[in-house]
Enzyme design. Structure first.
Site, PDB file in Angstrom:
ATOM      1  N   HIS A 103      23.140 -42.453 -31.551  1.00  0.00           N
ATOM      2  CA  HIS A 103      22.226 -42.498 -30.343  1.00  0.00           C
ATOM      3  C   HIS A 103      21.246 -41.918 -29.975  1.00  0.00           C
ATOM      4  O   HIS A 103      21.635 -40.881 -30.243  1.00  0.00           O
ATOM      5  CB  HIS A 103      23.017 -43.613 -29.261  1.00  0.00           C
ATOM      6  CG  HIS A 103      24.325 -42.258 -28.378  1.00  0.00           C
ATOM      7  ND1 HIS A 103      25.182 -42.226 -29.272  1.00  0.00           N
ATOM      8  CD2 HIS A 103      24.006 -42.260 -27.956  1.00  0.00           C
ATOM      9  CE1 HIS A 103      25.685 -41.624 -29.264  1.00  0.00           C
ATOM     10  NE2 HIS A 103      25.507 -40.958 -27.669  1.00  0.00           N
ATOM     11  N   HIS A 105      18.722 -40.390 -26.605  1.00  0.00           N
ATOM     12  CA  HIS A 105      18.811 -40.734 -25.876  1.00  0.00           C
ATOM     13  C   HIS A 105      17.073 -40.860 -24.389  1.00  0.00           C
ATOM     14  O   HIS A 105      16.817 -39.374 -25.142  1.00  0.00           O
ATOM     15  CB  HIS A 105      19.269 -39.423 -24.605  1.00  0.00           C
ATOM     16  CG  HIS A 105      20.722 -39.481 -24.859  1.00  0.00           C
ATOM     17  ND1 HIS A 105      21.600 -39.746 -23.971  1.00  0.00           N
ATOM     18  CD2 HIS A 105      21.524 -39.461 -26.088  1.00  0.00           C
ATOM     19  CE1 HIS A 105      23.219 -39.394 -23.974  1.00  0.00           C
ATOM     20  NE2 HIS A 105      23.297 -39.599 -25.334  1.00  0.00           N
TER      21      HIS A 105
END
Ligand code: DGP
Length: 142
Positions: A103, A105
């Protein structure tokens, strides 16, 4: 290198087994708000394909995540009247990674306002719902 664990929390969100505050989706990417934001509008951008982190993701999926992160960043500038964007991505525990599905951010920033420490405080559901709506709307109009 450790292998991908399909029972990580983000895999469960991607499968719809756990809820999230969704902001963006395309054929390769899914994005939702971090429930412990370091700043308002803190968004996580993920590949739909299983990838533990930067070290095992397929280049095409990484490119799709990067393109979506740019879209989210631009929309966040409008939706949150931001002054800038911080982008972070951690790999393995030693690199600061806590959840093992890749992921990115995307963190909207205001001039002079420091980020909160990582995972320090859960945001209220009604605030996250409002922010997800604002960001999704900015993404659709952008
Ligand atoms: P890291 O793996 O260090 O890049 O950080 C994981 C991030 O995920 C951290 O900012 C907190 C966030 N997080 C942890 N659990 C959940 C969850 O169940 N839902 C959402 N939306 N975010 C989560």
């Amino acid at each position: 290198m450790p292998t991908y664990d399909p029972n990580n929390i983000f895999a469960k969100i991607l499968r719809g087994e756990l809820p999230c505050y969704k902001v963006y989706e395309d054929d390769k990417v899914f994005a939702f708000l971090d429930i412990m934001p370091r700043a308002p509008g803190h968004t996580l951008v993920l590949p739909k394909a299983p990838a533990r982190n930067l070290l095992d993701i397929a280049p095409g999926d990484l490119a799709a995540v990067a393109a979506a992160a740019q879209k989210v960043a631009k929309a966040a500038m409008t939706a949150f009247n931001s002054d800038g964007i911080t982008v972070q991505q951690f790999n393995e525990g030693a690199g600061g990674q806590v959840v093992f599905h890749l992921h990115v951010h995307v963190i909207p920033r205001k001039a002079g306002v420091p980020m909160k420490p990582p995972a320090s405080e859960k945001e209220k559901p009604e605030i996250l719902a409002e922010q997800a709506k604002a960001l999704a709307a900015a993404l659709q109009s952008g």
